[in-house]
Design a protein around this motif. Structure first.
Motif, mmCIF file in Angstrom:
data_model
loop_
_atom_site.group_PDB
_atom_site.id
_atom_site.type_symbol
_atom_site.label_atom_id
_atom_site.label_comp_id
_atom_site.label_asym_id
_atom_site.label_seq_id
_atom_site.Cartn_x
_atom_site.Cartn_y
_atom_site.Cartn_z
ATOM 1 N N SER A 187 45.909 51.027 63.221
ATOM 2 C CA SER A 187 45.154 50.749 61.995
ATOM 3 C C SER A 187 44.077 49.716 62.316
ATOM 4 C CB SER A 187 46.072 50.225 60.889
ATOM 5 O OG SER A 187 45.317 49.940 59.724
ATOM 6 N N ALA A 188 42.968 49.821 61.607
ATOM 7 C CA ALA A 188 41.872 48.874 61.821
ATOM 8 C C ALA A 188 42.264 47.496 61.294
ATOM 9 C CB ALA A 188 40.609 49.366 61.126
ATOM 10 N N ALA A 189 41.706 46.497 61.921
ATOM 11 C CA ALA A 189 41.983 45.130 61.495
ATOM 12 C C ALA A 189 41.340 44.863 60.139
ATOM 13 C CB ALA A 189 41.466 44.142 62.530
ATOM 14 N N SER A 190 41.983 44.030 59.349
ATOM 15 C CA SER A 190 41.485 43.655 58.035
ATOM 16 C C SER A 190 41.479 42.135 57.927
ATOM 17 C CB SER A 190 42.334 44.264 56.922
ATOM 18 O OG SER A 190 43.688 43.851 57.040
ATOM 19 N N THR A 191 40.618 41.623 57.077
ATOM 20 C CA THR A 191 40.466 40.182 56.909
ATOM 21 C C THR A 191 40.831 39.792 55.488
ATOM 22 O OG1 THR A 191 38.697 40.117 58.555
ATOM 23 C CG2 THR A 191 38.873 38.238 57.069
ATOM 24 N N LEU A 192 41.659 38.767 55.352
ATOM 25 C CA LEU A 192 42.056 38.215 54.064
ATOM 26 C C LEU A 192 41.564 36.774 53.993
ATOM 27 C CD1 LEU A 192 45.773 39.473 53.907
ATOM 28 C CD2 LEU A 192 43.741 40.570 52.930
ATOM 29 N N HIS A 193 41.022 36.405 52.841
ATOM 30 C CA HIS A 193 40.541 35.039 52.634
ATOM 31 C C HIS A 193 41.613 34.268 51.872
ATOM 32 C CE1 HIS A 193 36.687 36.190 54.194
ATOM 33 N NE2 HIS A 193 36.509 37.096 53.235
ATOM 34 N N LEU A 194 42.251 33.332 52.541
ATOM 35 C CA LEU A 194 43.337 32.542 51.975
ATOM 36 C C LEU A 194 42.881 31.103 51.779
ATOM 37 C CD1 LEU A 194 46.225 33.884 54.265
ATOM 38 C CD2 LEU A 194 45.199 34.943 52.248
ATOM 39 N N SER A 195 43.682 30.340 51.048
ATOM 40 C CA SER A 195 43.377 28.919 50.841
ATOM 41 C C SER A 195 44.220 28.077 51.778
ATOM 42 C CB SER A 195 43.631 28.516 49.384
ATOM 43 O OG SER A 195 44.967 28.806 49.011
ATOM 44 N N VAL A 196 43.685 26.912 52.132
ATOM 45 C CA VAL A 196 44.308 26.073 53.143
ATOM 46 C C VAL A 196 45.213 25.040 52.486
ATOM 47 C CG1 VAL A 196 42.376 26.365 54.719
ATOM 48 C CG2 VAL A 196 42.384 24.453 53.113
ATOM 49 N N ALA A 197 46.092 24.454 53.295
ATOM 50 C CA ALA A 197 46.987 23.391 52.854
ATOM 51 C C ALA A 197 46.342 22.036 53.098
ATOM 52 C CB ALA A 197 48.319 23.495 53.583
ATOM 53 N N HIS A 198 46.755 21.055 52.308
ATOM 54 C CA HIS A 198 46.261 19.692 52.468
ATOM 55 C C HIS A 198 47.174 18.860 53.371
ATOM 56 C CE1 HIS A 198 42.947 20.041 49.649
ATOM 57 N NE2 HIS A 198 43.756 20.686 48.819
ATOM 58 N N PHE A 199 47.973 19.502 54.153
ATOM 59 C CA PHE A 199 48.804 18.828 55.135
ATOM 60 C C PHE A 199 48.798 19.675 56.399
ATOM 61 C CE2 PHE A 199 51.401 21.422 52.310
ATOM 62 C CZ PHE A 199 52.058 22.269 53.193
ATOM 63 N N GLY A 200 49.236 19.095 57.494
ATOM 64 C CA GLY A 200 49.226 19.818 58.749
ATOM 65 C C GLY A 200 47.873 19.784 59.423
ATOM 66 N N PRO A 201 47.733 20.444 60.565
ATOM 67 C CA PRO A 201 46.477 20.417 61.320
ATOM 68 C C PRO A 201 45.402 21.281 60.667
ATOM 69 C CG PRO A 201 48.033 21.883 62.382
ATOM 70 C CD PRO A 201 48.784 21.242 61.246
ATOM 71 N N VAL A 202 44.173 20.988 61.051
ATOM 72 C CA VAL A 202 43.028 21.771 60.578
ATOM 73 C C VAL A 202 42.805 22.917 61.554
ATOM 74 C CG1 VAL A 202 40.563 21.725 60.038
ATOM 75 C CG2 VAL A 202 42.012 19.749 59.498
ATOM 76 N N LEU A 203 42.669 24.116 61.024
ATOM 77 C CA LEU A 203 42.450 25.281 61.872
ATOM 78 C C LEU A 203 41.066 25.235 62.500
ATOM 79 C CD1 LEU A 203 43.997 28.013 59.581
ATOM 80 C CD2 LEU A 203 44.848 27.368 61.823
ATOM 81 N N PRO A 204 40.927 25.722 63.719
ATOM 82 C CA PRO A 204 39.592 25.763 64.342
ATOM 83 C C PRO A 204 38.694 26.755 63.620
ATOM 84 C CG PRO A 204 41.189 26.928 65.701
ATOM 85 C CD PRO A 204 41.978 26.246 64.620
ATOM 86 N N MET A 205 37.397 26.492 63.673
ATOM 87 C CA MET A 205 36.436 27.368 63.004
ATOM 88 C C MET A 205 36.256 28.647 63.803
ATOM 89 S SD MET A 205 32.535 26.561 61.707
ATOM 90 C CE MET A 205 33.144 25.355 60.510
ATOM 91 N N GLY A 206 36.214 29.756 63.096
ATOM 92 C CA GLY A 206 36.032 31.044 63.724
ATOM 93 C C GLY A 206 34.593 31.310 64.095
#
Length: 868
Positions: free
Chosen positions: A8-27
């Protein structure tokens, strides 16, 4: 989150981030997915929680302890695992911490219908000992909250209670969710029974906006006769996952894995991927056979190109407003230059008054007294010279009249020549050469100049140069010095002209206000009081209306009057070229221009309405039409800047117009006043931005007022659902600013520059522009008097002369550097900055820079007493 499924083809979902834990790297940039094999991003193989802890809340309830687990549930950490956890049961951070202790590398918490139902524990539990004294019952259910969890105005239905189950309490999601989810075709009973006035079954269609979640929540209201229960459309939006402060109090370790929040619809997509792959059973966890996810921060440009555009816009508006403030002096110089070239204006040297030998001693003593008085005048001791001294030394005056629209301004513009003369004397002194300029007498008029060349009909323009006694003339000047008899004859010849000048009517009053120290003090007091009034009484709507109406008048004069005037002349020119217009070839005003400049009420002299032309009326109507439209948009849209592009474009035009109008009326007459004003504004900004939070419980008065009272106190999730509610109003910046929307930024938003950051440094730049223009006018007089025509003057161009050859250029460059520094600070600190903190030092440093290329520099800290 990028979801990868087998076959199956890849799909992208836009989720909201948490205010705790590490910051994800920018894509990567928009439209490009990151490499699935890259280890720099979060994510991993999708998996569910353990079957005996589906909510990952057993640790929070004291049932389990994963801290000292002998073996990690999700393997030894070699394979990254992303755990998909339903919302509810405990806090977000406790769920993620339990997953971290079980060996997960990331977590996705998804919303669910079950999480909106709770039990009133206080009804059957001793809260002191946490012991249950009876079993919970149906009456202990806490139902979802109206408008917070659901809204019956979007969709409402009566669902047969026999299709529902509440065992186990408080809600059986496995039974109830299928009959309350999806479209009518998919078996959603809520959609099938939806009220007709709420759209019926079509309200749950994928193309409908009435109930976009396609899910219903039970409200707890029953109809016992019919055996139904009310169900309404559920809210399904993203929300921020906040931390749990109690974990820090307990001394728990920090969360070191990333986590995201998904809506119900997104959670269903992820669960469907697990089911299709056959990896819903956690026994297969730890393998790479199931679907995988890559988590990263969505790309956005940093810094944004809009910051550069706003920097250019702010610099241009400040420059053009300052440049136009000196337009009158430049027009006079151009007219005088043409008149000299055509021989209609004659400059000739006037010899110094002769002295006999007996007067030498007296003259020397007088010169010493004059020198001492001049020195006291430099120190601010002496005031303006009296009229007798002015009469002896001479004065530069310009007198004229005529129909030209700029004539009144120009008749008072050459009042600036006084300073220009003083500046020219300092220029000559700074050159250190043996050349001295003898007094100059200018005779002539502009009455022979045609109107198309900028002339004024029936007007006599007399310039009488005022010069202090230059002392002993140089040899060249002494040779040309006339004898006393010739001087007396010349003075007799000039007497009729002087009498004529004295009988001329005085020039009209100037529409300018020159600031002094008292104005500066009053401005700071008034601005402070206004901030306090807005902070305590919150009359932001009144300010918005007053600003819109005030800018309408400025826009009429700055934008529409020139626009319609040029349009009329363009129509006449086209008519003349095509032979279809009413113009003449003699250059007189043509029909279109005559029409727009004709008075509307020519007989109403008593009220001044006879000066109101059609051009003024058209401009006023256009300006107020734009202003009132702008006000209508601002009061009828929740986010007008984002929803209606006209709003921010019109706001920028209005802001630029008010800046041009302001700098055309308000003026500085010395560097001393400029320094006092800018330093006072500098301290004012620091106090109201950084000091007032220490006084008013953390509230910065400047930021609170600038954002119309600050962000609303209501829950952000509630305001996202109901942005028009009164408790959700606020946080929008006041309109006294220039704004540019961020480009290619999914988060939206605007970059802002306050008008105070334009007009306050602009006052100093306007001072420099008028000083440059007056200097060029004096250069014209001196060069013409020495016999050198304007065209004979040469200039050596270089980068240094371009940047430092005029005060306006130097100040504009300094302003651009200061504003750039403010933008860099905003980018580095991720927080708005008072631009005056950077603009004031830059501009005050630039005004003191000597103009060595021209041999002139600003040596006076305050203006000469006779410069108005």
């Amino acid at each position: 989150l990028d979801l990868y499924r087998e076959n199956s083809a890849a799909s992208t979902l836009h989720l909201s981030v948490a205010h705790f834990g590490p910051v994800l790297p920018m894509g990567p940039r928009l439209g490009v997915r990151p490499d699935p094999s890259s280890l720099s991003y979060g994510g991993g193989t999708l998996a569910k929680p353990p079957s005996d802890d589906e909510l990952l809340c057993n640790e929070a309830d004291g049932i389990a302890n994963y801290t000292n687990a002998t073996s990690l549930y999700y393997g030894d950490g070699e394979d990254a695992v992303t755990v998909l956890v339903p919302r509810g049961g405990c806090t977000f951070e406790r769920k993620v911490l339990s997953a971290q202790r079980l060996g997960a590398s990331s977590v996705v918490v998804h919303n669910s219908l079950s999480s909106r139902y709770h039990l009133n524990v206080s009804n059957f539990t001793n809260l002191t000992t946490d012991e249950e004294f009876r079993d919970p019952t149906y009456e202990d259910i806490l139902w979802p909250k109206p408008r917070h969890d659901y809204d019956c105005s979007y969709a409402r239905a009566d669902v047969p209670k026999e299709l529902l189950s509440f065992d186990p309490l408080p809600y059986n999601g496995a039974v109830n969710d299928p009959v309350l989810t999806g479209t009518a075709e998919e078996g959603n009973v809520c959609a099938l029974n939806n009220d007709a006035d709420k759209g019926g079954p079509s309200a749950f269609a994928s193309s409908s906006s009435r109930c976009p979640s396609q899910r219903c929540l039970l409200t707890g209201k029953e109809d016992e006769e019919r055996g139904t229960m009310e169900a309404c459309c559920a809210w399904d939006i993203h929300m921020d996952m906040n931390g749990d402060p109690s974990l820090a109090d307990e001394g728990a370790e920090h969360v070191v894995i990333p986590s995201l929040f998904a809506t119900m619809a997104q959670g269903a997509t992820l669960n469907e991927a697990l089911t299709d792959a056959g990896t819903a059973n956690t026994a297969s966890v730890g393998t790479t056979d199931g679907p995988s996810a890559i988590m990263y921060t969505r790309w956005y440009p940093s810094p944004n190109a809009s910051s550069f555009l706003l920097w250019m816009l702010g610099t241009f508006v400040t420059w053009i407003a300052s440049y136009l403030s000196a337009n009158t002096t430049r027009k006079v110089r151009k007219r005088a230059e043409r008149a000299v070239a055509e021989g209609r204006l004659v400059f000739r040297r006037a010899a110094p008054r002769g002295r006999n030998e007996e007067e030498d001693t007296v003259a020397s003593e007088a010169d010493a007294e004059d020198e001492e008085a001049a020195q006291q005048n430099e120190e601010g001791v002496n005031g303006r010279e009296d009229e007798n001294e002015d009469e002896n030394d001479g004065a530069v005056r310009l007198r004229g009249g005529g129909p030209d629209e700029d004539e009144d301004e120009e008749s008072g513009a050459l009042a600036d020549i006084n300073l220009a003369e003083e500046e020219e004397k300092r220029r000559i002194a700074s050159l250190g050469t043996a050349t001295a300029v003898a007094p100059v007498r200018v005779e002539g008029n502009f009455e022979d100049e045609p109107e198309e060349q900028g002339g004024v009909d029936a007007a006599e323009w007399d310039l009488e140069a005022r010069r202090a006694d230059p002392g002993p003339p140089p040899p060249a000047a002494a040779a040309a010095e006339p004898q006393p008899e010739q001087q007396s004859g010349q003075q007799q010849d000039d007497q009729p002209q002087q009498a004529q000048r004295q009988s001329s009517p005085p020039p009209p009053p100037q529409e300018h206000l020159e600031l002094n120290a008292y104005h500066v003090i009053g401005f700071i007091i008034f601005a402070s009081v206004a901030l306090f009034v807005l902070f305590f009484f919150k009359i932001y709507t009144v300010v918005r209306v007053m600003y819109g109406l005030g800018c309408s008048g400025a826009m009429a004069q700055v934008v529409f009057v020139p626009l319609y005037g040029y349009s009329a002349r363009a129509i006449d020119w086209i008519g003349m070229k095509t032979g279809k217009g009413g113009g003449t070839t003699s250059g007189s005003k043509t029909r279109a221009e005559d029409f727009v400049r004709k008075s509307i009420f020519p007989r109403f002299h008593w009220c001044g309405c006879d000066e109101l032309t059609r051009l003024d009326v058209f401009a006023l109507l256009s300006g107020y039409a734009v202003g009132i439209s702008w006000l209508w948009v601002s009061f009828n849209f929740v986010d007008p800047s984002s929803e209606v592009p006209f709003y921010w474009i019109a706001q920028d035009v209005m802001g630029a117009s008010i800046c041009v109008a302001f700098l055309g009326v308000i003026r500085l007459n010395s560097v001393k006043i400029a320094t006092l004003l800018l330093v006072a504004a500098f301290i004012y900004d620091i106090f109201f931005v950084f000091i007032t939070p220490l006084i008013f419980n953390g509230d910065s008065i400047m930021i609170t007022v600038a954002t119309s009272g600050g962000p609303p106190d209501a829950d952000p999730d509630f305001c996202e659902k109901y942005p028009t509610e009164p408790e959700c109003q606020g946080g929008d910046p006041l309109p006294m600013l220039l704004t540019v929307p961020r480009i290619n930024d999914y988060r939206g938003g605007f970059n802002l520059l306050g008008l105070g950051d334009i007009v306050l440094p602009g006052l100093l730049m306007s001072f420099g522009a008028r000083l440059d223009a007056a200097g060029k006018l004096v250069e014209l007089c001196t060069s013409a008097a020495s016999g050198a025509g304007p065209t004979e003057r040469t200039r050596r161009w270089s980068l240094r002369s371009l940047l430092c050859g005029s005060y306006l250029t130097s100040l504009t460059l300094a302003y651009a550097i200061g504003l750039l520094g403010a933008n860099v600070a905003v980018h580095l600190m991720k927080h708005g900055q008072p631009a005056l903190l950077y603009l004031v030092p830059a501009c005050l440093g630039a005004i003191r820079r000597p103009r060595r290329q021209e041999g002139r520099r600003l040596t006076e800290f305050r203006s000469p007493p006779d410069w108005k």
